[in-house]
Write an enzyme that holds these catalytic residues in place. Structure first.
Site, PDB file in Angstrom:
ATOM      1  N   ASP A  93      41.881  51.756  53.446  1.00 15.12           N
ATOM      2  CA  ASP A  93      41.878  50.520  52.672  1.00 15.12           C
ATOM      3  C   ASP A  93      41.217  50.753  51.316  1.00 15.12           C
ATOM      4  O   ASP A  93      40.331  51.604  51.176  1.00 15.12           O
ATOM      5  CB  ASP A  93      41.089  49.428  53.404  1.00 15.12           C
ATOM      6  CG  ASP A  93      41.721  49.025  54.718  1.00 15.12           C
ATOM      7  OD1 ASP A  93      42.958  49.128  54.841  1.00 15.12           O
ATOM      8  OD2 ASP A  93      40.987  48.604  55.638  1.00 15.12           O
ATOM      9  N   ASP A 116      46.655  51.794  53.316  1.00 16.20           N
ATOM     10  CA  ASP A 116      46.759  50.650  54.230  1.00 16.20           C
ATOM     11  C   ASP A 116      46.628  49.364  53.417  1.00 16.20           C
ATOM     12  O   ASP A 116      47.452  49.075  52.574  1.00 16.20           O
ATOM     13  CB  ASP A 116      45.710  50.765  55.329  1.00 16.20           C
ATOM     14  CG  ASP A 116      45.963  49.813  56.489  1.00 16.20           C
ATOM     15  OD1 ASP A 116      46.995  49.116  56.485  1.00 16.20           O
ATOM     16  OD2 ASP A 116      45.124  49.757  57.401  1.00 16.20           O
ATOM     17  N   ASP A 120      41.366  43.956  52.774  1.00 16.34           N
ATOM     18  CA  ASP A 120      41.404  43.489  54.156  1.00 16.34           C
ATOM     19  C   ASP A 120      40.065  42.871  54.533  1.00 16.34           C
ATOM     20  O   ASP A 120      38.996  43.431  54.229  1.00 16.34           O
ATOM     21  CB  ASP A 120      41.722  44.639  55.107  1.00 16.34           C
ATOM     22  CG  ASP A 120      43.195  45.023  55.086  1.00 16.34           C
ATOM     23  OD1 ASP A 120      43.959  44.424  54.303  1.00 16.34           O
ATOM     24  OD2 ASP A 120      43.574  45.924  55.856  1.00 16.34           O
ATOM     25  N   ARG A 173      51.913  40.370  53.272  1.00 13.78           N
ATOM     26  CA  ARG A 173      50.487  40.093  53.479  1.00 13.78           C
ATOM     27  C   ARG A 173      49.819  39.624  52.188  1.00 13.78           C
ATOM     28  O   ARG A 173      48.992  40.325  51.608  1.00 13.78           O
ATOM     29  CB  ARG A 173      49.761  41.310  54.049  1.00 13.78           C
ATOM     30  CG  ARG A 173      50.302  41.771  55.379  1.00 13.78           C
ATOM     31  CD  ARG A 173      49.486  42.917  55.957  1.00 13.78           C
ATOM     32  NE  ARG A 173      50.015  43.345  57.249  1.00 13.78           N
ATOM     33  CZ  ARG A 173      49.524  44.336  57.974  1.00 13.78           C
ATOM     34  NH1 ARG A 173      48.478  45.024  57.525  1.00 13.78           N
ATOM     35  NH2 ARG A 173      50.056  44.653  59.135  1.00 13.78           N
TER      36      ARG A 173
END
Length: 281
Positions: A93, A116, A120, A173
Site C-alpha cells: 500500500d 495494492d 487503505d 474502490r
C-alpha cells in the site's frame, strides 16, 4: 470533517521540524517518540512499509517530494497528518491506516502506480479525513474495511470523510466500504473511471453527496464482489456521460455529525482539478 472530531487532528505542530532526504533519516524521524513535523525533501527511495508514530505531520517540501518503492503504515496511532507528498510504485500500500488508528488527515497528496491500495483504512480505525488528493494510474484506489469477517472490530468505527479528491482514470474502490456508518463522500471529482466509483457493502452506510461524475458507467454500487450489500444514500450528484447511481436503504445511513458547507456539484470539477494534489497548499 471526521478528522476534526474526537479532539481534532493537529499532527506534530511546528515547534519541532526535521528535514530529511535519505531513507535512513526518514525511517528514524517517522518512528521517533517526539511530536514533530517531518519534512521530506526530494523523492526518497524506500523499501517496504515505514511505520509512523503518533503526533506527526509528514510534509513534502515543494510539489515533487515524497517516496517511491514503499509506503507508510499507521498502526494503532493517533494524531497524524500526511500532506503534500508524492507516492509512487509502492510494493504494497502507499498509505495503510489500521489497528484502531484515530485522527488521521491525508491531504493534498499525489498517488499513483502502487501495488495494492493507494489509501487503505481498516481494522477499527476512525475519525479520518481524506481530502484534496489526486489519484491516477492505478487499479484499487481506496479500501475502507478489509474483510467481510471483521465486523466485530469495525462496526461503530471506520468513520471517514472523503472530500475534494480527484479520481483520475482509476478503476475501482473510490472508496470500497465495509461496515463504516456514516461514511461521507462529498464534492469529489470522478473522471474516466473503469469499473465503479463508490461501493458500499456489509451493511455500511455511505452518503454520496454533490460529487461530479464524468464518464463513469457505475457511479455507485451497493453489492461489491461476494460481500453482502451495503446501504447508500445520494444527494445532488452531477453526471456527465455517466450511469445511474445505485441506492439502498438510504434511511439506514447515519446522519453526518459535523457542520459543513458543501459546494454545488456542477462546480466541483473545476475546484478539484485546480486544487487537488501537491503544490496546491
Amino acid at each position: 470533517m471526521f478528522a476534526g472530531m474526537n479532539g481534532g487532528t493537529k499532527g506534530g505542530g511546528s515547534s519541532t521540524v526535521v528535514t530529511v532526504n535519505t531513507a535512513a533519516a526518514l525511517k528514524t524521524a517517522l518512528t521517533s517518540a517526539t511530536s514533530q513535523t517531518v519534512k521530506i525533501s526530494g523523492m526518497i527511495a524506500i523499501t517496504g512499509m515505514y511505520s509512523v508514530a503518533s503526533n506527526k505531520t509528514i510534509l513534502g517540501s515543494g510539489a515533487s517530494s515524497g517516496v517511491t518503492g514503499g509506503g507508510f503504515n499507521l498502526s494503532g496511532v493517533t494524531n497524524v497528518i500526511i500532506r503534500n507528498l508524492v507516492f509512487r510504485n509502492a510494493s504494497d500500500d502507499s498509505i495503510n491506516v489500521q489497528s484502531g488508528s484515530t485522527n488521521v488527515w491525508i491531504d493534498h497528496n499525489d498517488l499513483a502506480s502502487g501495488y495494492d491500495g493507494l489509501i487503505d483504512i481498516k481494522r477499527g480505525s476512525d475519525y479520518i479525513t481524506v481530502s484534496w488528493n489526486h489519484l491516477h494510474d492505478h487499479d484499487k484506489s481506496m479500501l475502507l474495511g478489509h474483510d467481510d469477517a471483521n465486523g466485530v472490530q469495525d462496526i461503530g468505527h471506520l468513520r471517514v470523510t472523503y472530500v475534494h479528491n480527484w479520481f483520475d482514470g482509476t478503476n475501482q474502490r473510490h472508496p470500497r466500504v465495509r461496515f463504516g456508518n456514516p461514511v461521507h463522500v462529498l464534492n469529489n471529482y470522478y473522471s474516466n473511471i473503469g469499473s465503479y466509483g463508490v461501493g458500499s457493502a456489509m451493511n455500511a452506510g455511505v452518503y454520496v453527496e454533490r460529487n461530479y461524475f464524468e464518464n463513469v458507467a457505475k457511479p455507485t454500487i451497493t453489492t461489491v464482489a461476494e460481500s453482502d450489500p451495503g446501504n447508500l444514500k445520494i444527494l445532488n450528484n452531477y453526471k456527465v456521460n455517466s450511469g445511474t447511481e445505485q441506492v439502498r436503504n438510504a434511511a439506514s445511513v447515519a446522519a453526518v455529525p459535523y457542520a459543513y458547507t458543501p459546494e454545488a456539484a456542477a462546480g466541483v470539477k473545476a475546484t478539484v482539478v485546480a486544487g487537488s494534489g501537491t503544490g496546491k497548499l
